[in-house]
Design a protein around this motif. Sequence first.
Motif, mmCIF file in Angstrom:
data_model
loop_
_atom_site.group_PDB
_atom_site.id
_atom_site.type_symbol
_atom_site.label_atom_id
_atom_site.label_comp_id
_atom_site.label_asym_id
_atom_site.label_seq_id
_atom_site.Cartn_x
_atom_site.Cartn_y
_atom_site.Cartn_z
ATOM 1 N N ALA A 9 0.827 -1.213 0.000
ATOM 2 C CA ALA A 9 0.000 0.000 0.000
ATOM 3 C C ALA A 9 0.860 1.261 0.000
ATOM 4 O O ALA A 9 0.412 2.323 -0.456
ATOM 5 N N PHE A 12 1.228 2.923 -3.476
ATOM 6 C CA PHE A 12 0.068 3.482 -4.171
ATOM 7 C C PHE A 12 0.221 4.968 -4.486
ATOM 8 O O PHE A 12 -0.040 5.399 -5.614
ATOM 9 N N SER A 13 0.625 5.744 -3.499
ATOM 10 C CA SER A 13 0.719 7.193 -3.744
ATOM 11 C C SER A 13 1.814 7.501 -4.760
ATOM 12 O O SER A 13 1.655 8.393 -5.595
ATOM 13 N N ILE A 15 2.843 5.562 -7.282
ATOM 14 C CA ILE A 15 2.369 5.194 -8.620
ATOM 15 C C ILE A 15 1.301 6.178 -9.090
ATOM 16 O O ILE A 15 1.296 6.584 -10.259
ATOM 17 N N SER A 16 0.429 6.608 -8.190
ATOM 18 C CA SER A 16 -0.609 7.573 -8.568
ATOM 19 C C SER A 16 0.002 8.887 -9.045
ATOM 20 O O SER A 16 -0.420 9.451 -10.056
ATOM 21 N N LEU A 75 0.878 -1.119 -10.430
ATOM 22 C CA LEU A 75 -0.203 -0.909 -9.467
ATOM 23 C C LEU A 75 -1.061 -2.168 -9.328
ATOM 24 O O LEU A 75 -1.423 -2.576 -8.221
ATOM 25 N N CYS A 78 0.762 -4.669 -7.251
ATOM 26 C CA CYS A 78 0.738 -4.287 -5.830
ATOM 27 C C CYS A 78 -0.607 -4.637 -5.199
ATOM 28 O O CYS A 78 -0.661 -5.156 -4.077
ATOM 29 N N VAL A 79 -1.681 -4.366 -5.919
ATOM 30 C CA VAL A 79 -3.018 -4.707 -5.405
ATOM 31 C C VAL A 79 -3.162 -6.225 -5.300
ATOM 32 O O VAL A 79 -3.677 -6.751 -4.301
#
Length: 138
Positions: A9, A12-13, A15-16, A75, A78-79
Amino acid sequence: MKFTLTTPALIFSTISLLLLAYTNRFSILASLIRDLHDKAKEKGEKDYIIKSQLSSLKKRVRLIRNMQFLAILSLFFCVFSMFLLFFNQNLAGEIVFAIGLGLLMLSLILSAIEINISVHALNIQLSESVKEGAELDK
């Protein structure tokens, strides 16, 4: 180091933000391509600078597409890693997370290549501007 559900997690930021930056680069390139295409129509096919720029932009758009694709895959992995960890599949989750990190690294490498092409295109433009400035000084 303990590998937990929150470890993937953390990415996430990152990759975003990367996807946002890649999308902005793509939008700017799309606008620039449209402008140069219109200029090429006006000046004709013989303008070397415009043809060079359009060729460079074509490569850059392809690279940005691949950068975005790899970041999205990263992403996804990762999820998927979090999903595996949720079901106590720790080894599989770690492997999938490692693949996601590898994809993110490939995306960043393509980004560096795209920046290099961008700098080369700017140098072409600058060399032409310097030539034009020298002619005006005469």
